[in-house]
Design a protein around this motif. Structure first.
Motif, PDB file in Angstrom:
ATOM      1  N   CYS A  56     -51.672  50.490  17.910  1.00  0.00           N
ATOM      2  CA  CYS A  56     -52.176  50.796  19.246  1.00  0.00           C
ATOM      3  C   CYS A  56     -51.117  50.414  20.263  1.00  0.00           C
ATOM      4  CB  CYS A  56     -53.473  50.045  19.526  1.00  0.00           C
ATOM      5  SG  CYS A  56     -54.089  50.282  21.208  1.00  0.00           S
ATOM      6  N   SER A  57     -50.445  51.411  20.828  1.00  0.00           N
ATOM      7  CA  SER A  57     -49.362  51.140  21.772  1.00  0.00           C
ATOM      8  C   SER A  57     -49.896  50.613  23.099  1.00  0.00           C
ATOM      9  CB  SER A  57     -48.546  52.417  22.016  1.00  0.00           C
ATOM     10  OG  SER A  57     -47.952  52.882  20.831  1.00  0.00           O
ATOM     11  N   CYS A  58     -51.107  50.998  23.490  1.00  0.00           N
ATOM     12  CA  CYS A  58     -51.645  50.566  24.781  1.00  0.00           C
ATOM     13  C   CYS A  58     -51.844  49.054  24.821  1.00  0.00           C
ATOM     14  CB  CYS A  58     -52.961  51.278  25.065  1.00  0.00           C
ATOM     15  SG  CYS A  58     -52.797  53.050  25.354  1.00  0.00           S
ATOM     16  N   PHE A  59     -52.345  48.491  23.720  1.00  0.00           N
ATOM     17  CA  PHE A  59     -52.669  47.071  23.706  1.00  0.00           C
ATOM     18  C   PHE A  59     -51.851  46.289  22.674  1.00  0.00           C
ATOM     19  CE2 PHE A  59     -56.540  49.119  25.350  1.00  0.00           C
ATOM     20  CZ  PHE A  59     -56.617  48.488  26.581  1.00  0.00           C
ATOM     21  N   SER A  60     -50.804  46.898  22.128  1.00  0.00           N
ATOM     22  CA  SER A  60     -49.876  46.234  21.205  1.00  0.00           C
ATOM     23  C   SER A  60     -50.596  45.583  20.030  1.00  0.00           C
ATOM     24  CB  SER A  60     -49.034  45.184  21.962  1.00  0.00           C
ATOM     25  OG  SER A  60     -48.270  45.810  22.968  1.00  0.00           O
ATOM     26  N   VAL A  61     -51.515  46.311  19.420  1.00  0.00           N
ATOM     27  CA  VAL A  61     -52.259  45.800  18.268  1.00  0.00           C
ATOM     28  C   VAL A  61     -51.542  46.247  16.996  1.00  0.00           C
ATOM     29  CG1 VAL A  61     -54.501  45.626  17.133  1.00  0.00           C
ATOM     30  CG2 VAL A  61     -54.375  46.023  19.600  1.00  0.00           C
ATOM     31  N   ARG A  62     -51.247  45.293  16.124  1.00  0.00           N
ATOM     32  CA  ARG A  62     -50.430  45.559  14.944  1.00  0.00           C
ATOM     33  C   ARG A  62     -51.277  45.885  13.708  1.00  0.00           C
ATOM     34  NH1 ARG A  62     -45.134  44.151  15.561  1.00  0.00           N
ATOM     35  NH2 ARG A  62     -44.630  43.129  17.529  1.00  0.00           N
ATOM     36  N   GLU A  63     -50.585  46.492  12.741  1.00  0.00           N
ATOM     37  CA  GLU A  63     -51.261  47.004  11.555  1.00  0.00           C
ATOM     38  C   GLU A  63     -51.950  45.897  10.765  1.00  0.00           C
ATOM     39  OE1 GLU A  63     -50.272  50.375   8.286  1.00  0.00           O
ATOM     40  OE2 GLU A  63     -48.718  48.854   8.587  1.00  0.00           O
ATOM     41  N   LYS A  64     -51.279  44.773  10.552  1.00  0.00           N
ATOM     42  CA  LYS A  64     -51.878  43.717   9.738  1.00  0.00           C
ATOM     43  C   LYS A  64     -53.068  43.077  10.439  1.00  0.00           C
ATOM     44  CE  LYS A  64     -47.761  42.667   6.981  1.00  0.00           C
ATOM     45  NZ  LYS A  64     -46.754  41.656   6.594  1.00  0.00           N
ATOM     46  N   THR A  65     -53.036  42.996  11.753  1.00  0.00           N
ATOM     47  CA  THR A  65     -54.194  42.499  12.498  1.00  0.00           C
ATOM     48  C   THR A  65     -55.393  43.408  12.269  1.00  0.00           C
ATOM     49  OG1 THR A  65     -52.715  41.603  14.197  1.00  0.00           O
ATOM     50  CG2 THR A  65     -55.034  41.885  14.790  1.00  0.00           C
ATOM     51  N   ILE A  66     -55.143  44.697  12.260  1.00  0.00           N
ATOM     52  CA  ILE A  66     -56.224  45.673  12.057  1.00  0.00           C
ATOM     53  C   ILE A  66     -56.753  45.609  10.627  1.00  0.00           C
ATOM     54  CG2 ILE A  66     -56.745  48.149  12.014  1.00  0.00           C
ATOM     55  CD1 ILE A  66     -54.539  48.411  14.224  1.00  0.00           C
ATOM     56  N   THR A  67     -55.856  45.586   9.651  1.00  0.00           N
ATOM     57  CA  THR A  67     -56.315  45.557   8.257  1.00  0.00           C
ATOM     58  C   THR A  67     -57.048  44.256   7.941  1.00  0.00           C
ATOM     59  OG1 THR A  67     -54.122  44.778   7.556  1.00  0.00           O
ATOM     60  CG2 THR A  67     -54.536  47.146   7.457  1.00  0.00           C
ATOM     61  N   THR A  68     -56.630  43.160   8.579  1.00  0.00           N
ATOM     62  CA  THR A  68     -57.351  41.901   8.387  1.00  0.00           C
ATOM     63  C   THR A  68     -58.776  42.014   8.907  1.00  0.00           C
ATOM     64  OG1 THR A  68     -55.318  40.590   8.527  1.00  0.00           O
ATOM     65  CG2 THR A  68     -57.395  39.445   8.963  1.00  0.00           C
TER      66      THR A  68
ATOM     67  N   CYS B 152     -56.279  55.297  25.607  1.00  0.00           N
ATOM     68  CA  CYS B 152     -55.968  56.730  25.519  1.00  0.00           C
ATOM     69  C   CYS B 152     -56.557  57.380  24.271  1.00  0.00           C
ATOM     70  CB  CYS B 152     -54.453  56.955  25.560  1.00  0.00           C
ATOM     71  SG  CYS B 152     -53.609  56.592  24.004  1.00  0.00           S
ATOM     72  N   GLY B 153     -56.831  56.592  23.245  1.00  0.00           N
ATOM     73  CA  GLY B 153     -57.447  57.121  22.032  1.00  0.00           C
ATOM     74  C   GLY B 153     -56.487  57.739  21.038  1.00  0.00           C
ATOM     75  N   SER B 154     -55.172  57.739  21.346  1.00  0.00           N
ATOM     76  CA  SER B 154     -54.213  58.399  20.448  1.00  0.00           C
ATOM     77  C   SER B 154     -54.143  57.749  19.082  1.00  0.00           C
ATOM     78  CB  SER B 154     -52.818  58.406  21.089  1.00  0.00           C
ATOM     79  OG  SER B 154     -52.801  59.183  22.262  1.00  0.00           O
ATOM     80  N   CYS B 155     -54.481  56.461  18.992  1.00  0.00           N
ATOM     81  CA  CYS B 155     -54.364  55.755  17.719  1.00  0.00           C
ATOM     82  C   CYS B 155     -55.630  55.831  16.876  1.00  0.00           C
ATOM     83  CB  CYS B 155     -54.001  54.287  17.959  1.00  0.00           C
ATOM     84  SG  CYS B 155     -55.278  53.339  18.822  1.00  0.00           S
ATOM     85  N   LYS B 156     -56.677  56.481  17.360  1.00  0.00           N
ATOM     86  CA  LYS B 156     -57.960  56.440  16.648  1.00  0.00           C
ATOM     87  C   LYS B 156     -57.887  57.096  15.267  1.00  0.00           C
ATOM     88  CE  LYS B 156     -61.637  57.299  19.232  1.00  0.00           C
ATOM     89  NZ  LYS B 156     -62.456  57.943  20.307  1.00  0.00           N
ATOM     90  N   THR B 157     -57.086  58.151  15.148  1.00  0.00           N
ATOM     91  CA  THR B 157     -56.979  58.776  13.828  1.00  0.00           C
ATOM     92  C   THR B 157     -56.256  57.858  12.855  1.00  0.00           C
ATOM     93  OG1 THR B 157     -54.967  59.911  14.568  1.00  0.00           O
ATOM     94  CG2 THR B 157     -57.032  61.127  14.703  1.00  0.00           C
ATOM     95  N   GLU B 158     -55.274  57.093  13.334  1.00  0.00           N
ATOM     96  CA  GLU B 158     -54.590  56.153  12.451  1.00  0.00           C
ATOM     97  C   GLU B 158     -55.517  54.996  12.081  1.00  0.00           C
ATOM     98  OE1 GLU B 158     -50.192  54.092  12.000  1.00  0.00           O
ATOM     99  OE2 GLU B 158     -50.663  55.327  13.739  1.00  0.00           O
ATOM    100  N   LEU B 159     -56.343  54.566  13.011  1.00  0.00           N
ATOM    101  CA  LEU B 159     -57.343  53.541  12.695  1.00  0.00           C
ATOM    102  C   LEU B 159     -58.282  54.043  11.608  1.00  0.00           C
ATOM    103  CD1 LEU B 159     -58.276  52.321  16.309  1.00  0.00           C
ATOM    104  CD2 LEU B 159     -56.668  51.260  14.710  1.00  0.00           C
ATOM    105  N   ALA B 160     -58.703  55.306  11.742  1.00  0.00           N
ATOM    106  CA  ALA B 160     -59.585  55.889  10.722  1.00  0.00           C
ATOM    107  C   ALA B 160     -58.888  55.959   9.374  1.00  0.00           C
ATOM    108  CB  ALA B 160     -60.053  57.271  11.164  1.00  0.00           C
ATOM    109  N   SER B 161     -57.577  56.258   9.390  1.00  0.00           N
ATOM    110  CA  SER B 161     -56.819  56.308   8.135  1.00  0.00           C
ATOM    111  C   SER B 161     -56.747  54.924   7.492  1.00  0.00           C
ATOM    112  CB  SER B 161     -55.411  56.835   8.399  1.00  0.00           C
ATOM    113  OG  SER B 161     -55.440  58.190   8.764  1.00  0.00           O
TER     114      SER B 161
END
Length: 926
Positions: A852-864, A886-895
């Motif tokens: 998430c570029s808007c809020f600088s949220v990283r992949e490992k934080t999300i997977t945790t 902006c919602g641009s990262c929502k598809t990657e979150l879903a992935s």
């Protein structure tokens, strides 16, 4: 200038604040943008959001649009004209250009001149350029980078409908029963439309979404079916569908009889494409094809949403017509939620098509070789030298310059050395051309070093005019700021040169409203309903009305300026007999074929947060957080066979690349088909020593449209055996001196502080010894070395100015950690210096890439968070804020949710692909 992460306007606006409205300058969606200007007309642009009332986006913006204000770096702009390397006045530059153009015309004729423009020009810029070239200089050699984007769709529409018309609109995407995305990763390339599709599927869970694409992309988060076909085989798939419609009593015979021609020939050409034949040609299981074909038959409303995967092909026109044939045969056209919908990559590619901004067009959807059209334009323009034959298309234009036939090339608002295929040829063309003029905003790009005359042009936030999006909607792109330095609008520059050449009366423009009105009047000249493009009702706008113009879709109803949402509802078309035309299609294989020496198919495309050659988006550091470098996607089995590991460097070569070396880091990706590679095209020589991906594609193009084949190159891929891998981080001016002493370098940030990845064939200590003499004398520096690793940290007054980290094996250093060291106001502690020397980042920064570029949220934080029980995109948003702006990262979150929950719902298809991801529910996407 900055923008806030939240799209919510402030509750208490200052009395002097102004709301300014404009249009986004990126893709063809054409989103409306609201900007708050603090403190009145001369104030700072301080907040940017989507326009809630704009019908293209209704307030939504993707990540690129959200951070537009961060791209406005005046220090990276051209501000003065340059004539043969010397600063010049506009008067001097204009007279020099006019004199040289006149001389070339006298000595070699008008066809020795070419203009290569851009889909980022406004319609008014395009109009004046086209008028000068085709009406007054007397050559049709004006083409644009839109040739690389949508020209195959243009020809397909014109063959079928008699005019270049996209029949659908964005609302149709939300009111269909079957949406087929063909060669489109809309989740990354058109995120705002993708979000509208997501909501449509939430409202109608029975809606089917099919992805036809060799790769599995983020768009697959929405897919009910993924057809991972062999690259280039789309025509066979749709010829098979046409045959299937006939064999299964799914033809709309009354419509075919009343409103079309050529059906029998088209069906005869498709009759050999049985399910078995299509399966073999496309390398797709028959049950997948059977599912798609039956959905097309059974579901009443179908949209075929096609993009670069169709257009960028040596048979892109035929592929477009193969799709259109199926809609004509089934009668699924001219109704809500139905039709063949080409989505454009460029912000104003359609506006350029309206004014004739390609070498194969005249103007206002009129044809060069039609005598009536020729007379209409000649009379309207009072043109002394109106062209009578088509000009050179983009690839041919650069070939002609390389051959010495084109003596002058004027490049406007684009960077063809980076974006065109066959870079070696483009460089040769610009080197051989007698006069190269470049009108540009950026002070640095790959093309500028070839320019004899450089003209500073205005960019987004300064440009003032109109654009037309992919659903035929005209919007105002308003000037928000005064031009920087001596920059001028492109229409002004062209008009100044035209007047200096003696064409004073025809180019005496003082405001873009005059040009817009003239363009609108030309579309209605001798029209009488013969062409859908008739903007006559807008031809009398005053400046005030033009400035206040709201988004307006054509065709227009004359009485009230009301636009028509979709076309062909009455079954009438813009051909001579009023009937649509079927085109008989014989599928062909791509021209760039693999062989023993070049065994891999190379596909190129876009990434989520970057645009074209990054002259704008590269200025926003936040947009480099998600993906900060180019890469090469390769299937793990191919990588294992070649001895390539994840992150290691791979050398690529093609028959056309010559001495140009392309080296990219590998990304092992089982979403790739075996034997196929993918690389993004955004990065260029401005960003790295070996990332010139365009050099690997030979310029093969469609014989009808001239659109190059950018989705099917033939390359070799071998490990690059580097003795040293490393990172340079520090002041940009210092990095620029040091990096060129390395064999390989790649910038991964922009601004006053730079991070550069490096590699070399010499061992770490030898490379460090080569670099040390380049250090400033007033620095204090520290070094550390062990068996296969060495580092250097240079400081001034206790503040770090340079860090060099070298390693003989893989090296992964988080940029954010380095930035934290350099951005600190305090002098570095010895512990911090030691951590740099030992290449040991703080644990907090070892959390993977930013998703998430808007809020600088990283992949490992999300997977945790997912592992701890968060099981939806909305839940991740609540817990981490990712996906809530902006919602641009929502598809990657879903992935990521899909990968962690192993929730694939479809059987494993061919070539080790998987088709579906997490089922779409309100919880997953909202």
């Amino acid at each position: 200038m900055t923008t806030t992460p939240t799209p919510t306007p402030p509750n208490h606006a200052c009395q002097d604040d102004r709301l300014l409205q404009t249009t986004c300058p990126y893709c063809g969606v054409g989103c409306g943008v609201d900007v708050i200007q603090r403190g009145g007309m001369q104030g700072q642009l301080s907040q940017l959001t989507g326009s809630p009332e704009h019908p293209a986006n209704y307030g939504r913006l993707c990540i690129k649009g959200t951070h537009l204000l961060e791209t406005l770096d005046k220090h990276k702009r051209l501000t003065q004209p340059l004539v043969f390397g010397q600063v010049a006045t506009w008067d001097t530059a204009t007279k020099e250009i006019a004199g040289r153009l006149t001389q070339i015309i006298e000595q070699h004729g008008p066809d020795a001149i070419g203009l290569y423009g851009s889909g980022q020009l406004l319609t008014e810029d395009y109009y004046v350029a086209n008028k000068l070239m085709k009406g007054f200089i007397g050559t049709a050699n004006i083409d644009t980078n839109s040739r690389l984007c949508m020209s195959s769709a243009v020809v397909a529409y014109k063959r079928a409908f008699g005019e270049d018309i996209v029949p659908c609109n964005y609302d149709d995407l939300e009111h269909t029963d079957l949406l087929i995305l063909i060669g489109s990763n809309a989740a990354w390339t058109h995120p705002v439309l993708y979000q509208r599709i997501e909501r449509a599927k939430l409202r109608n869970p029975a809606m089917k979404v099919v992805i036809i694409d060799p790769r599995r992309t983020d768009s697959n988060t929405l897919a009910d079916l993924h057809i991972a076909l062999r690259p280039g085989s789309d025509s066979a798939l749709f010829c098979g569908l046409l045959n299937f419609l006939a064999d299964n009593n799914a033809l709309d015979n009354p419509f075919i009889e009343a409103s079309t021609n050529g059906f029998d020939d088209a069906l005869k050409a498709a009759s050999s494409w049985s399910l078995e034949a299509v399966s073999e040609a496309c390398d797709v299981p028959q049950d997948y094809l059977n599912t798609l074909y039956n959905w097309f038959v059974e579901l009443p409303r179908v949209i075929s949403f096609f993009s670069m995967g169709i257009n960028q092909s040596t048979t892109g026109v035929d592929k477009g017509n193969a799709i259109i044939n199926c809609h004509l045969a089934s009668g699924k056209i001219g109704r809500e939620g139905c039709g063949p919908f080409s989505i454009t990559g460029q912000p104003n590619a359609m506006g350029g098509r309206e004014v004739g901004g390609l070498s194969t067009m005249l103007a206002a959807h009129m044809d060069i070789e039609d005598p009536e059209h020729h007379q209409t334009v000649s009379t309207f323009w009072q043109a002394p030298n109106l062209i009578t034959k088509p000009g050179l298309k983009a690839v041919d234009m650069f070939q002609a310059a390389a051959d010495g036939k084109l003596k002058c090339l004027w490049i406007m608002a684009t960077n063809p050395v980076a974006s065109m295929p066959n870079r070696a040829l483009v460089e040769k063309a610009l080197t051989h051309c007698e006069l190269v003029i470049v009108s540009e905003t950026a002070a640095k790009n790959d093309t500028l070093r070839f320019a004899d005359i450089v003209l500073p042009a205005t960019g987004w936030s300064e440009k003032n005019g109109t654009v037309t999006n992919s659903e035929r909607r005209i919007s105002r792109q308003r000037g928000l700021l005064a031009p920087i330095g001596e920059a001028k609008h492109d229409w002004q520059i062209i008009s100044m040169v035209a007047r200096a050449m003696g064409f004073e009366d025809a180019f005496n423009y003082h405001h873009p409203q005059q040009i817009f009105n003239e363009h609108c009047a030309l579309t209605s000249a001798n029209n009488n309903g013969a062409r859908a493009l008739d903007l006559g009702p807008l031809a009398t706008l005053t400046i005030a009305e033009y400035d206040a113009l709201r988004p307006q879709q054509w065709p227009l109803e004359s009485a009230h300026r009301i636009g028509r949402e979709r076309l062909f509802a009455n079954g009438e078309y813009y051909t001579k007999d009023g009937k649509a035309r079927f085109i008989a299609i014989t599928p062909q294989k791509p021209e760039q074929k693999t062989c023993t020496q070049y065994p891999y198919i190379l596909n190129t495309g876009r990434v989520r947060d970057q645009w074209h050659t990054m002259t704008r988006t590269g200025n926003a550091s936040r947009l480099l957080k998600h993906i900060d470098r180019p890469w090469l996607s390769i299937h793990p089995d191919d990588a294992k066979r070649k001895g390539i590991s994840d992150g290691s460097l791979v050398a690529l070569h093609a028959a056309c690349s010559g001495d140009i070396k392309v080296i990219l880091p590998a990304k092992l990706d089982d979403r790739q088909r075996k034997g196929e590679l993918f690389a993004p095209f955004h990065w260029s020589a401005t960003w790295g020593s070996h990332c010139k991906v365009g050099a690997l594609l030979n310029g093969a193009n469609d014989a009808l449209s001239g659109q190059p084949e950018l989705k099917h190159g033939a390359v070799s891929a071998t490990p690059f055996d580097a003795a040293t891998l490393g990172v340079l981080f520090g002041e940009s001016a210092l990095i620029d001196v040091i990096k060129t002493s390395c064999y390989y370098w790649l910038d991964t940030t922009s601004g006053s502080i730079s991070c550069t990845q490096i590699a070399d064939i010499v061992p770490p200590m030898q490379l460090l010894n080569n670099v040390v003499p380049l250090l400033p004398h007033n620095t204090q520096w520290y070094t550390f070395q062990c068996a296969n690793q060495c580092s250097l940290v240079a400081t001034q007054k206790g503040k770090v100015v340079l860090s060099i980290m070298l390693n003989a094996s893989s090296l992964s250093i988080p940029t954010d950690w380095l930035e934290s060291m350099f951005n600190s106001d305090d002098a570095l502690t010895q512990a911090q210096i030691n951590s740099l020397l030992h290449q040991q980042p703080d644990e907090a920064f070892m959390l993977g890439k930013i998703v998430c570029s808007c809020f600088s949220v990283r992949e490992k934080t999300i997977t945790t968070a997912i592992e701890q029980g968060t099981n939806s995109v909305s839940g991740l948003g609540t817990a981490l804020k990712c996906g809530t702006n902006c919602g641009s990262c929502k598809t990657e979150l879903a992935s990521l949710l899909s990968a962690n929950h192993k929730a694939s719902t479809l059987p494993k298809p061919n070539n080790d692909d998987t088709s579906a991801n997490t089922p779409v529910t309100e919880e997953t996407l909202l």
